[in-house]
Design a protein around this motif. Sequence first.
Motif, PDB file in Angstrom:
ATOM      1  N   UNK A  94       0.684  -1.107   0.076  1.00  0.00           N
ATOM      2  CA  UNK A  94      -0.003   0.037   0.035  1.00  0.00           C
ATOM      3  C   UNK A  94       0.787   1.385   0.051  1.00  0.00           C
ATOM      4  N   UNK A  95       0.518   2.321  -0.383  1.00  0.00           N
ATOM      5  CA  UNK A  95       1.045   3.584  -0.660  1.00  0.00           C
ATOM      6  C   UNK A  95       1.456   3.916   0.696  1.00  0.00           C
ATOM      7  N   UNK A  96       0.810   3.886   1.872  1.00  0.00           N
ATOM      8  CA  UNK A  96       1.257   4.477   3.093  1.00  0.00           C
ATOM      9  C   UNK A  96       2.443   3.752   3.565  1.00  0.00           C
ATOM     10  N   UNK A  97       2.087   2.248   3.405  1.00  0.00           N
ATOM     11  CA  UNK A  97       3.643   1.482   3.801  1.00  0.00           C
ATOM     12  C   UNK A  97       4.595   1.474   3.153  1.00  0.00           C
ATOM     13  N   UNK A  98       4.625   1.664   1.836  1.00  0.00           N
ATOM     14  CA  UNK A  98       5.727   1.952   0.964  1.00  0.00           C
ATOM     15  C   UNK A  98       6.402   3.282   1.376  1.00  0.00           C
ATOM     16  N   UNK A  99       5.699   4.176   1.654  1.00  0.00           N
ATOM     17  CA  UNK A  99       6.080   5.575   2.143  1.00  0.00           C
ATOM     18  C   UNK A  99       6.842   5.291   3.233  1.00  0.00           C
TER      19      UNK A  99
END
Length: 126
Positions: A94-99
């Motif tokens: 997910x974008x939040x996890x990757x960030x």
Amino acid sequence: VSTQSTGEGYRTLVVAKKTLSQEQYDDFERRYNDAKLSITDRPRLMRQVQLTLEGDMQLLCVTGVEDKLQPEVRATLELLANAGIKVWMLTGDKLETATNIAISSRLVSRLTRIYTFKPVKSRTEA
């Protein structure tokens, strides 16, 4: 819970259950097997069938599991950067996890602008 936990390096896991009658299970299994055998759009059809079970569930617990970086990730990324090698991060997270991973590994700083690309749904969009 999720936003705070992922920001602190934890994977948030939600555990729930749902009791099915034999008839409900048999119906689900039939529809899921039909979706698995589909020649076109198989992943979407399988997901649609899965989603029919993901409601009216009994929440059992929510937990945060520590998700540490592998040893030497930060040092390796720093060595690559110092050598002038560009590093790109491609992930299915997910974008939040990757960030959060990019920041905790120091691949990017908290002030770095992160560019994201929209999902491609067909070859013509690519």
